[in-house]
Design an enzyme around this catalytic site. Structure first.
Site, PDB file in Angstrom:
ATOM      1  N   THR A 141      69.962 -52.232 -59.395  1.00 50.93           N
ATOM      2  CA  THR A 141      70.504 -53.193 -58.178  1.00 50.93           C
ATOM      3  C   THR A 141      71.956 -52.801 -58.051  1.00 50.93           C
ATOM      4  OG1 THR A 141      68.928 -55.026 -59.111  1.00 50.93           O
ATOM      5  CG2 THR A 141      70.986 -55.530 -57.628  1.00 50.93           C
ATOM      6  N   ALA A 175      69.507 -53.773 -67.304  1.00 49.39           N
ATOM      7  CA  ALA A 175      69.511 -55.029 -66.629  1.00 49.39           C
ATOM      8  C   ALA A 175      70.889 -55.588 -66.585  1.00 49.39           C
ATOM      9  CB  ALA A 175      68.289 -55.913 -66.817  1.00 49.39           C
ATOM     10  N   GLY A 176      71.132 -56.285 -65.506  1.00 50.91           N
ATOM     11  CA  GLY A 176      72.331 -57.032 -65.474  1.00 50.91           C
ATOM     12  C   GLY A 176      73.756 -56.268 -65.227  1.00 50.91           C
ATOM     13  N   LYS A 194      58.165 -46.725 -69.088  1.00 55.28           N
ATOM     14  CA  LYS A 194      59.139 -47.765 -69.274  1.00 55.28           C
ATOM     15  C   LYS A 194      58.088 -49.191 -69.338  1.00 55.28           C
ATOM     16  CE  LYS A 194      62.766 -50.821 -67.629  1.00 55.28           C
ATOM     17  NZ  LYS A 194      63.576 -51.095 -66.624  1.00 55.28           N
ATOM     18  N   GLY A 232      68.883 -57.664 -62.043  1.00 52.56           N
ATOM     19  CA  GLY A 232      69.309 -58.068 -60.578  1.00 52.56           C
ATOM     20  C   GLY A 232      70.516 -58.845 -60.522  1.00 52.56           C
TER      21      GLY A 232
END
Length: 263
Positions: free
Chosen positions: A214, A191-192, A104, A165
């Protein structure tokens, strides 16, 4: 897992995966919390930030102790790299340590929002593809960059939904729609994503997979939250394949006054 995943696998670089939910391994309070998340998620692709682990000591009580290379693809992550050179070096270290040549690719030189560097990411991707790596690049939701990476030979593109995050959901929706429309490689929204509904939304849009970290690490109960994300990912994919109805600007009766009622 629901049986639909068996009939609709995720294919990356010719390799088949039943789960369309990838998970990261950072921020978890303990190896046990990570184990619970992996078990609940049924994820078959687990990302590991190379700067956070000692690949020479996999048996210690840490991230690597929670992973099973026999049933999961351990996906090295170049998180923390600021340049193409650093990212390429980390990927080669992982391969030398015995991990599969998958990576990644993550280049985030900007510390406040951790936004990926598009130029260095493209340069690193080109080099890694030539070195024989299967490259999954994390990018801003930029359709032009996504096409350039695809043309360079990356196995996927991984546009962000919101900053890493942040748990804010998909704030880049319109650009991700374009990426999905134009891409001929799997699109992974990364992400997010902070709630299972965010994962379902990404899959309903036509994303091929999602990556979550996260939201699981922050959860009070890690296993059940991972299970919720797995179910939402599966539901969103099933809804997309089944075909969502069109949005309309005005009302349209679900039981129109026709047929025997008029008679």
């Amino acid at each position: 897992m629901p049986t639909t995943s068996q009939n609709d696998p995720l294919i990356i670089a010719g390799r088949s995966f039943n789960s369309r939910l990838m998970i990261g391994t950072g921020k978890f309070p303990s190896a046990q919390a990570l184990r619970e998340s992996i078990a609940g998620s049924h994820s078959e692709i687990i990302t590991v930030a190379l700067r956070r682990v000692d690949l020479s000591k996999p048996d210690e009580e840490g991230i690597m102790s929670a992973l099973d290379p026999k049933t999961q693809l351990i996906l090295p992550n170049t998180s923390g790299a600021r340049t193409a050179d650093e990212a390429v070096r980390l990927a080669k270290l992982a391969r030398a340590a015995g991990l599969e040549p998958w990576v990644k690719l993550e280049l985030t030189p900007e510390p406040r929002y951790l936004l990926p560097d598009p130029i260095e990411t493209l340069h690193a991707a080109e080099r890694l593809v030539k070195e024989g790596f299967v490259v999954l690049p994390y990018i801003q939701a930029d359709p032009i960059l996504a096409k350039r990476l695809e043309e360079a030979g990356t196995a996927t593109v991984m546009p962000l939904g919101a900053p890493i995050g942040s748990n804010r959901g998909i704030k880049t929706k319109e650009m991700i729609r374009i990426i999905i429309e134009q891409s001929t490689v799997p699109v992974v929204v990364d992400a997010g994503l902070g709630a299972p509904s965010h994962a379902a939304e990404a899959m309903e849009m036509g994303a091929d997979a999602v990556l979550v970290n996260t939201a699981l690490a922050d959860a009070r109960d890690h296993g059940p939250m991972a299970q919720a994300f797995a179910m939402a990912t599966e539901a969103g994919r099933l809804a997309y394949v089944a075909g969502l109805g069109p949005e309309r600007q005005t009302a349209e009766a679900s039981s129109p006054l026709t047929g025997f009622l008029n008679a």
